[in-house]
Design an enzyme around this catalytic site. Structure first.
Site, PDB file in Angstrom:
ATOM      1  N   ASP A  46       0.842  -1.196   0.000  1.00 61.13           N
ATOM      2  CA  ASP A  46       0.000   0.000   0.000  1.00 61.13           C
ATOM      3  C   ASP A  46       0.876   1.244   0.000  1.00 61.13           C
ATOM      4  O   ASP A  46       1.576   1.533   0.973  1.00 61.13           O
ATOM      5  CB  ASP A  46      -0.886  -0.001   1.261  1.00 61.13           C
ATOM      6  CG  ASP A  46      -1.858   1.167   1.260  1.00 61.13           C
ATOM      7  OD1 ASP A  46      -2.992   0.984   0.789  1.00 61.13           O
ATOM      8  OD2 ASP A  46      -1.470   2.271   1.714  1.00 61.13           O
ATOM      9  N   TYR A  51       3.363   9.704  -0.603  1.00 62.61           N
ATOM     10  CA  TYR A  51       4.402   9.080   0.233  1.00 62.61           C
ATOM     11  C   TYR A  51       5.797   9.254  -0.398  1.00 62.61           C
ATOM     12  O   TYR A  51       6.803   9.064   0.272  1.00 62.61           O
ATOM     13  CB  TYR A  51       4.154   7.579   0.458  1.00 62.61           C
ATOM     14  CG  TYR A  51       2.850   7.205   1.132  1.00 62.61           C
ATOM     15  CD1 TYR A  51       2.040   8.169   1.728  1.00 62.61           C
ATOM     16  CD2 TYR A  51       2.430   5.882   1.190  1.00 62.61           C
ATOM     17  CE1 TYR A  51       0.840   7.820   2.332  1.00 62.61           C
ATOM     18  CE2 TYR A  51       1.239   5.535   1.801  1.00 62.61           C
ATOM     19  CZ  TYR A  51       0.443   6.504   2.358  1.00 62.61           C
ATOM     20  OH  TYR A  51      -0.737   6.143   2.955  1.00 62.61           O
ATOM     21  N   LYS A  76      -2.768   5.957  -4.424  1.00 60.25           N
ATOM     22  CA  LYS A  76      -3.852   6.905  -4.123  1.00 60.25           C
ATOM     23  C   LYS A  76      -3.562   8.245  -4.789  1.00 60.25           C
ATOM     24  O   LYS A  76      -2.396   8.658  -4.845  1.00 60.25           O
ATOM     25  CB  LYS A  76      -3.964   7.123  -2.599  1.00 60.25           C
ATOM     26  CG  LYS A  76      -3.893   5.837  -1.785  1.00 60.25           C
ATOM     27  CD  LYS A  76      -3.984   6.044  -0.297  1.00 60.25           C
ATOM     28  CE  LYS A  76      -3.676   4.763   0.451  1.00 60.25           C
ATOM     29  NZ  LYS A  76      -2.254   4.573   0.806  1.00 60.25           N
ATOM     30  N   HIS A 109      -7.451   9.746  -1.944  1.00 58.69           N
ATOM     31  CA  HIS A 109      -6.799   9.743  -0.630  1.00 58.69           C
ATOM     32  C   HIS A 109      -7.666  10.415   0.451  1.00 58.69           C
ATOM     33  O   HIS A 109      -7.797   9.900   1.560  1.00 58.69           O
ATOM     34  CB  HIS A 109      -5.433  10.438  -0.738  1.00 58.69           C
ATOM     35  CG  HIS A 109      -4.421   9.921   0.221  1.00 58.69           C
ATOM     36  ND1 HIS A 109      -3.099   9.729  -0.096  1.00 58.69           N
ATOM     37  CD2 HIS A 109      -4.523   9.546   1.522  1.00 58.69           C
ATOM     38  CE1 HIS A 109      -2.442   9.265   0.953  1.00 58.69           C
ATOM     39  NE2 HIS A 109      -3.291   9.156   1.956  1.00 58.69           N
TER      40      HIS A 109
END
Ligand SMILES: NC(=O)c1ccc[n+]([C@@H]2O[C@H](COP(=O)([O-])OP(=O)(O)OC[C@H]3O[C@@H](n4cnc5c(N)ncnc54)[C@H](OP(=O)(O)O)[C@@H]3O)[C@@H](O)[C@H]2O)c1
Length: 276
Positions: A46, A51, A76, A109
């Site tokens: 994930d 990120y 996302k 998100h």
């Protein structure tokens, strides 16, 4: 070691345990954690554009040489890319970084002002076969109810903060009724609380020779949730996957339910504080 799979509303199967890679910022450490997780048996990862580690994940998976069809990859769309064209662009960037031509799961998100256009783009990507399952993250019951007016395909997953201090009982009941699968982020409360020191969890763990973290993750699993604990520590990566050689009793589940203090440690989806 393998993990059970959950079948989503459209028939797509997702491994119930995956590796979350939020806050994995050091490239070497991240690559190493992913490689170690693959050796342990993880096949579900994930990530998210925000990120900043999709490219590291893509490289590590490529180097490991695991067949693409044996992996389950989630990413996302971040807030600044929400909107019709920008979502499609963000999706393509994620594909490129992950070195793949499809995603297994793509999520919004956070709920934002351009949610309709964003979802429309995601539905089109789904119709084109570029993503196998589509969903949302951090959506409240209100957000999901509102979606019914503009979605032609409802989300298959809602990924939300969930742990024994914030078990999301009401939302989970709603999701079950709507056939939207529940996925727990921050399943161990992100290391932000004393959860893993709780004597109830220690006591339950002692009975099975398991750590409090394993008891918590098994609690998520026994509730039927998908769970994506993050760790860069080899022992913990292993521990967080060794969840299927014991089971919690009904009494254990009831004892853990008593830890509920209805407290979230992340943002509130109804009042995120993001500037859009
Ligand atoms: N959709 C969203 O908005 C959203 C938000 C947050 C997270 N997520 C996703 O959910 C995943 C998991 O959530 P999270 O990373 O925030 O939190 P988490 O998995 O609940 O907790 C991670 C923290 O717990 C520690 N930890 C992991 N395993 C442990 C164990 N067995 N014993 C003791 N400590 C342990 C980790 O440290 P070490 O690494 O040092 O082991 C890290 O500090 C993320 O990685 C991300 O993929 C999504």
């Amino acid at each position: 070691m393998a993990t059970p799979v959950i079948t989503l509303a459209n028939g797509i199967e997702i491994p119930q345990v995956g590796l979350g890679i939020f806050l994995m910022t050091n490239e070497n450490e991240t690559a190493w954690a992913i490689q170690h997780a693959l050796k342990v048996g993880y096949r579900h990862f994930d990530t998210a554009a925000v990120y900043g580690n999709e490219a590291v994940l893509g490289r590590a998976l490529k180097e490991a040489g695991i067949a693409r069809e044996d992996l389950f990859l989630t990413s996302k769309v971040w807030n600044d890319k929400q909107g019709y064209e920008t979502t499609k662009q963000a999706f393509n960037e994620s594909l490129e970084k992950l070195q793949t031509d499809y995603l297994d799961l793509y999520l919004i998100h956070w709920h934002g002002p351009n949610v309709k256009e964003t979802w429309c783009a995601i539905e089109e990507l789904y119709a084109e076969g570029k993503v196998k399952a589509i969903g949302v993250s951090n959506f409240s019951i209100n957000h999901l109810e509102a979606m019914k007016a503009y979605a032609t395909v409802m989300p298959m997953i809602n990924q939300v903060e969930t742990h024994p201090y914030f078990p999301q009982d009401e939302l989970r009941d709603y999701l079950k009724k709507e056939k939207i699968h529940h996925e727990s982020w921050g399943p161990l409360s992100q290391g932000k609380t004393d959860l893993l020191l709780h004597p109830i969890l220690t006591e339950i763990g002692k009975k099975y020779g398991k750590t409090p973290a394993q008891v918590v993750l098994r609690w998520h699993i026994d509730r039927g949730s998908i769970v994506i604990p993050k760790s860069v520590n080899p022992n913990r990566i292993h521990e967080n996957f060794a969840l299927f050689d014991f089971a919690l009793t009904e009494d254990d589940m009831k004892a853990i339910a008593k830890l509920n203090i209805e407290t979230r440690y992340g943002r509130d989806p109804e009042n995120t504080g993001f500037e859009w």
